[in-house]
Write a protein that holds these residues in place. Sequence first.
Motif, short mmCIF file in Angstrom:
data_model
loop_
_atom_site.label_atom_id
_atom_site.label_comp_id
_atom_site.label_asym_id
_atom_site.label_seq_id
_atom_site.Cartn_x
_atom_site.Cartn_y
_atom_site.Cartn_z
N ALA A 6 0.83 -1.21 0.00
CA ALA A 6 0.00 0.00 0.00
C ALA A 6 0.86 1.26 0.00
O ALA A 6 0.43 2.31 -0.49
CB ALA A 6 -0.94 0.00 1.20
N ALA A 45 -9.47 -3.97 4.32
CA ALA A 45 -9.59 -3.27 3.04
C ALA A 45 -9.88 -1.79 3.24
O ALA A 45 -9.22 -0.93 2.64
CB ALA A 45 -10.67 -3.92 2.18
N VAL A 63 -6.85 0.12 5.12
CA VAL A 63 -5.70 0.41 4.25
C VAL A 63 -6.08 1.50 3.26
O VAL A 63 -5.31 2.45 3.02
CB VAL A 63 -5.24 -0.86 3.51
CG1 VAL A 63 -4.16 -0.53 2.49
CG2 VAL A 63 -4.73 -1.90 4.51
N GLN A 64 -7.28 1.40 2.67
CA GLN A 64 -7.74 2.42 1.73
C GLN A 64 -7.78 3.79 2.38
O GLN A 64 -7.33 4.78 1.79
CB GLN A 64 -9.13 2.04 1.21
CG GLN A 64 -9.72 3.01 0.22
CD GLN A 64 -10.33 4.25 0.85
OE1 GLN A 64 -10.24 5.36 0.30
NE2 GLN A 64 -10.93 4.10 2.03
N ALA A 110 -13.50 -0.36 -1.98
CA ALA A 110 -12.78 -1.32 -1.13
C ALA A 110 -13.74 -2.24 -0.40
O ALA A 110 -13.54 -3.46 -0.33
CB ALA A 110 -11.89 -0.57 -0.14
N ASN A 129 -7.67 3.11 -6.03
CA ASN A 129 -7.27 2.93 -4.63
C ASN A 129 -8.12 1.85 -3.96
O ASN A 129 -7.59 0.97 -3.27
CB ASN A 129 -7.42 4.27 -3.89
CG ASN A 129 -6.92 4.21 -2.46
OD1 ASN A 129 -6.11 3.37 -2.09
ND2 ASN A 129 -7.42 5.12 -1.63
N CYS A 160 -6.66 -1.86 -2.78
CA CYS A 160 -6.71 -2.15 -1.35
C CYS A 160 -7.59 -3.36 -1.04
O CYS A 160 -7.28 -4.15 -0.14
CB CYS A 160 -7.20 -0.93 -0.58
SG CYS A 160 -5.98 0.41 -0.54
#
Length: 243
Positions: free
Chosen positions: A33, A115, A118-119, A159, A212, A216
């Motif tokens: 990431a 998910a 991290v996004q 995500a 993105n 992710c």
Amino acid sequence: MNHTFVHRYELDSSRPPVGSALRDAAVRAIAPALVLFAAIVGIGFLIMGPLGGLPAENNLSRSVASGRTALMNSVTMVWSHIGNTEIVIGVCVVAVALIWWRTKQWWYAVVPAIAIAVQASVFVAATAIADRPRPTVKHLDPAPPTSSYPSGHMGAATALYLTFALMAQRIETAWLRRLVTTVCVVVPLLVGYARLYRGMHHLLDILVGLVNGVVCALLAWNYLRRKASSERATVPARQAVTS
């Protein structure tokens, strides 16, 4: 998409130690990431630097805004709210709890949470650096303190719902599996269109937010080391989801 990748949690249902899962998440999700973050920031610098803010995108936003109607204003308000932080987090918490309860597999149930976490990390850091102004049209939603680039609503919705689409592949009833997958794919697209229509983001902001979210979601799905097998190891768990 590769069958082994999609069904990796069914092919290997072994319970990982918590410490091992955390290390896997750091190496297989968080570290990649950082590369994604660097790429998104690089594109942001390109937009605000050599490309001069891409004025043609602002013209597109004006064109879309000129075609607004009362009906679509109401419809897109609902679509836009799907990507709101509180809605995404609320849906994720409920989903994680239900999946954990049904499958008894915490390492699988936490995938949607990984998910969106991290996004969100990539988005918050990138938007603070890029600092792109929002389109010069009337904004139909309250403007958050973050910049226009990239779209956090689009990233979060993508995500979350792409992760749900991957999880839906456990559903054995074909028509139901296809229906749930289609809905999960369409929802982020509706969010993206709503954010463009409502003047909250430029088109490229939404497209980068989409990237993105997709990346992710895939990183989260792949966060845990699994052993591929020719046999499904978790038929009971799969039946539990669909029963």
